[in-house]
Motif scaffolding. Structure first.
Motif, PDB file in Angstrom:
ATOM      1  N   ILE A 162      -5.665  -0.568 134.671  1.00  0.00           N
ATOM      2  CA  ILE A 162      -5.577  -1.967 134.222  1.00  0.00           C
ATOM      3  C   ILE A 162      -6.972  -2.480 133.848  1.00  0.00           C
ATOM      4  CG2 ILE A 162      -5.069  -4.335 134.996  1.00  0.00           C
ATOM      5  CD1 ILE A 162      -2.659  -3.131 136.512  1.00  0.00           C
ATOM      6  N   GLU A 163      -7.967  -2.100 134.665  1.00  0.00           N
ATOM      7  CA  GLU A 163      -9.341  -2.531 134.340  1.00  0.00           C
ATOM      8  C   GLU A 163      -9.813  -1.923 133.028  1.00  0.00           C
ATOM      9  OE1 GLU A 163     -11.587  -1.875 137.972  1.00  0.00           O
ATOM     10  OE2 GLU A 163     -10.357  -3.403 138.958  1.00  0.00           O
ATOM     11  N   LYS A 180     -10.959  -3.933 129.624  1.00  0.00           N
ATOM     12  CA  LYS A 180     -12.228  -3.703 128.922  1.00  0.00           C
ATOM     13  C   LYS A 180     -11.988  -3.315 127.467  1.00  0.00           C
ATOM     14  CE  LYS A 180     -14.736  -1.862 132.910  1.00  0.00           C
ATOM     15  NZ  LYS A 180     -15.021  -0.556 133.505  1.00  0.00           N
ATOM     16  N   GLY A 181     -10.734  -3.187 127.081  1.00  0.00           N
ATOM     17  CA  GLY A 181     -10.422  -2.830 125.696  1.00  0.00           C
ATOM     18  C   GLY A 181     -10.527  -1.336 125.425  1.00  0.00           C
ATOM     19  N   LEU A 235      -0.732   3.224 126.213  1.00  0.00           N
ATOM     20  CA  LEU A 235      -1.431   4.424 126.700  1.00  0.00           C
ATOM     21  C   LEU A 235      -1.598   4.350 128.226  1.00  0.00           C
ATOM     22  CD1 LEU A 235      -2.818   7.099 126.087  1.00  0.00           C
ATOM     23  CD2 LEU A 235      -4.932   5.851 125.640  1.00  0.00           C
ATOM     24  N   ARG A 236      -1.870   3.168 128.728  1.00  0.00           N
ATOM     25  CA  ARG A 236      -1.999   2.998 130.180  1.00  0.00           C
ATOM     26  C   ARG A 236      -0.708   3.400 130.892  1.00  0.00           C
ATOM     27  NH1 ARG A 236      -0.416  -1.191 133.478  1.00  0.00           N
ATOM     28  NH2 ARG A 236      -0.177  -2.693 131.791  1.00  0.00           N
ATOM     29  N   LEU A 246      -6.816  14.299 140.199  1.00  0.00           N
ATOM     30  CA  LEU A 246      -6.487  14.032 138.810  1.00  0.00           C
ATOM     31  C   LEU A 246      -7.777  13.592 138.136  1.00  0.00           C
ATOM     32  CD1 LEU A 246      -4.189  13.532 136.665  1.00  0.00           C
ATOM     33  CD2 LEU A 246      -4.130  11.178 137.489  1.00  0.00           C
ATOM     34  N   VAL A 247      -8.076  14.206 137.001  1.00  0.00           N
ATOM     35  CA  VAL A 247      -9.308  13.880 136.279  1.00  0.00           C
ATOM     36  C   VAL A 247      -8.907  13.513 134.866  1.00  0.00           C
ATOM     37  CG1 VAL A 247     -11.466  14.849 135.380  1.00  0.00           C
ATOM     38  CG2 VAL A 247     -10.724  15.405 137.707  1.00  0.00           C
ATOM     39  N   LEU A 248      -9.391  12.378 134.372  1.00  0.00           N
ATOM     40  CA  LEU A 248      -8.986  12.009 133.019  1.00  0.00           C
ATOM     41  C   LEU A 248     -10.083  11.297 132.249  1.00  0.00           C
ATOM     42  CD1 LEU A 248      -8.111   8.740 133.165  1.00  0.00           C
ATOM     43  CD2 LEU A 248      -6.109   9.742 134.231  1.00  0.00           C
ATOM     44  N   THR A 249      -9.911  11.314 130.926  1.00  0.00           N
ATOM     45  CA  THR A 249     -10.804  10.562 130.053  1.00  0.00           C
ATOM     46  C   THR A 249      -9.996   9.950 128.909  1.00  0.00           C
ATOM     47  OG1 THR A 249     -12.818  10.624 128.706  1.00  0.00           O
ATOM     48  CG2 THR A 249     -11.410  12.569 128.581  1.00  0.00           C
ATOM     49  N   VAL A 250     -10.425   8.755 128.516  1.00  0.00           N
ATOM     50  CA  VAL A 250      -9.910   8.198 127.262  1.00  0.00           C
ATOM     51  C   VAL A 250     -11.083   8.114 126.284  1.00  0.00           C
ATOM     52  CG1 VAL A 250      -7.924   6.980 128.205  1.00  0.00           C
ATOM     53  CG2 VAL A 250     -10.140   5.815 128.132  1.00  0.00           C
TER      54      VAL A 250
END
Ligand code: AHM
Ligand code: MG
Length: 333
Positions: A11-12, A16-17, A23-24, A168-172
């Motif tokens: 959500i944060e 922050k856009g 996608l969230r 869990l490891v992620l990137t956008v």
């Protein structure tokens, strides 16, 4: 200490856009599927999930029961939510458009449901790898052609590792973030903010049993590492090989290192060992976002224009200076 859950973190990020609501929500669904896979993996023999499923996948590899279970969990969790146009899996030959009884969303999800399957039966870490692309607009029903986008087009990528802890490891695209599953609470907690890969390392990972098949640049690089203090690198290197890419990459994200599944003469015809779309690309996106590098030995993985869903590529990734050295050795030769 304030515990930040994956939900709060996402959500944060949205505020922050850095990602949209759709996608969230997709990330939440993938995380829920990962939790369900973690439950199955951790039960092992108690839930009769070990051993062969008795079938082969599209790669002609014998499927393990957990390969099939993890694949089913990911498909069932994701197909009804309305975020996806289609999915593709290591375990399934064709892409899977979202059935017409569910709303179709704008993303494509690709995954290796259970990476490192040879480790399942011996109770060594395995994982899930995933990649998210935008579905090009225009087609009523997505086709494989819609998936043929280079890794630079990924809007999100991640992996989970089912080890002593499930992570869990992620990137956008904006940094790499790690979460640890609190099993009692059933939620992922933000434990590893802004994971980065040091530029230099003393650790490498390669399946050395393939040495006789390697190309000269890889022979040169590995023999220089093995020569240690007395060799041209003038220092000792250490070697680790889990045979689960997720676990090897996770180690590199934690303390640096270089991981290689290079081209070799035995795999020339198929293009390499690891799959571009749901192994190399998501890992390359994560590694680059953490300050590392990822190439085939010759070119940047994320720039490859895919031609086939299950395409394979050589992979060299991790600490930037080592990846650049290996790539230089290939391009000099
Ligand atoms: P899988 O997706 O069928 O499990 O295969 C991919 C795995 C990687 O996780 C790992 O790096 C590699 O295959 C290990 O290969 P090898 O058994 O040759 O060491
Ligand atoms: Mg795999």
């Amino acid at each position: 200490m304030r515990r930040v859950t994956l939900t709060q973190f996402l959500i944060e990020q949205q505020r922050k856009g850095l990602m949209g609501a759709d996608l969230r929500l997709l990330m939440e669904v993938v995380a829920r599927a990962v939790k369900a896979i973690a439950v199955n993996v951790s039960k092992g023999a108690l839930a009769d999930v070990l051993g062969e499923a008795g079938s082969d996948n599209v790669q002609g590899e014998a499927q393990k029961k957990l390969d099939v279970i993890a694949n089913d969990i990911l498909i069932q969790a994701n197909e009804w939510g309305g975020h996806l146009a289609a999915m593709a899996s290591e375990e399934v030959e064709e892409i899977r458009p979202i059935p017409s009884d569910y709303p179709r969303g704008g993303f494509l999800l690709l995954f290796d449901p259970l990476d490192g399957s040879s480790n399942i039966d011996v109770n060594i870490s395995v994982g899930t790898i995933f990649s998210v692309l935008k579905c090009p607009e225009g087609n009523a029903v997505p086709t494989e052609a819609d998936f043929m986008q280079p890794g630079t087009s990924q809007v999100a990528a991640g992996y989970s590792v089912y080890g002593p802890a499930t992570q869990l490891v992620l990137t956008v695209g904006d940094g790499v973030h790690g979460f640890t599953l609190d099993r009692e609470m059933g939620s992922f907690i933000y434990t590893h903010p802004n994971m980065t890969i040091p530029e230099d390392t003393k650790e490498y990972a390669i399946n050395a049993s393939n040495q006789r098949y390697w190309e000269p640049p890889v022979q040169r690089y590995i023999s220089e590492l093995q020569a240690g203090k007395e060799g041209p690198r003038e220092r000792d290197f250490n070697m680790r090989w889990v045979a689960s890419m997720v676990a090897d990459v996770h180690r590199i994200l934690t303390r640096g290192g270089v991981f290689m599944y290079p081209m070799d003469s035995k795999m020339q015809a198929q293009g390499g060992k690891l799959r571009l779309m749901y192994e190399a690309n998501p890992m390359a996106m994560i590694v680059e976002a953490a300050g590392g590098a990822a190439t085939t030995g010759r070119e940047r993985i994320l720039s490859i224009q895919p031609t086939k869903l299950h395409q394979r590529v050589p992979v060299v990734l991790g600490s930037k200076n080592e990846v650049e050295r290996v790539t230089r050795y290939h391009n000099e030769g």
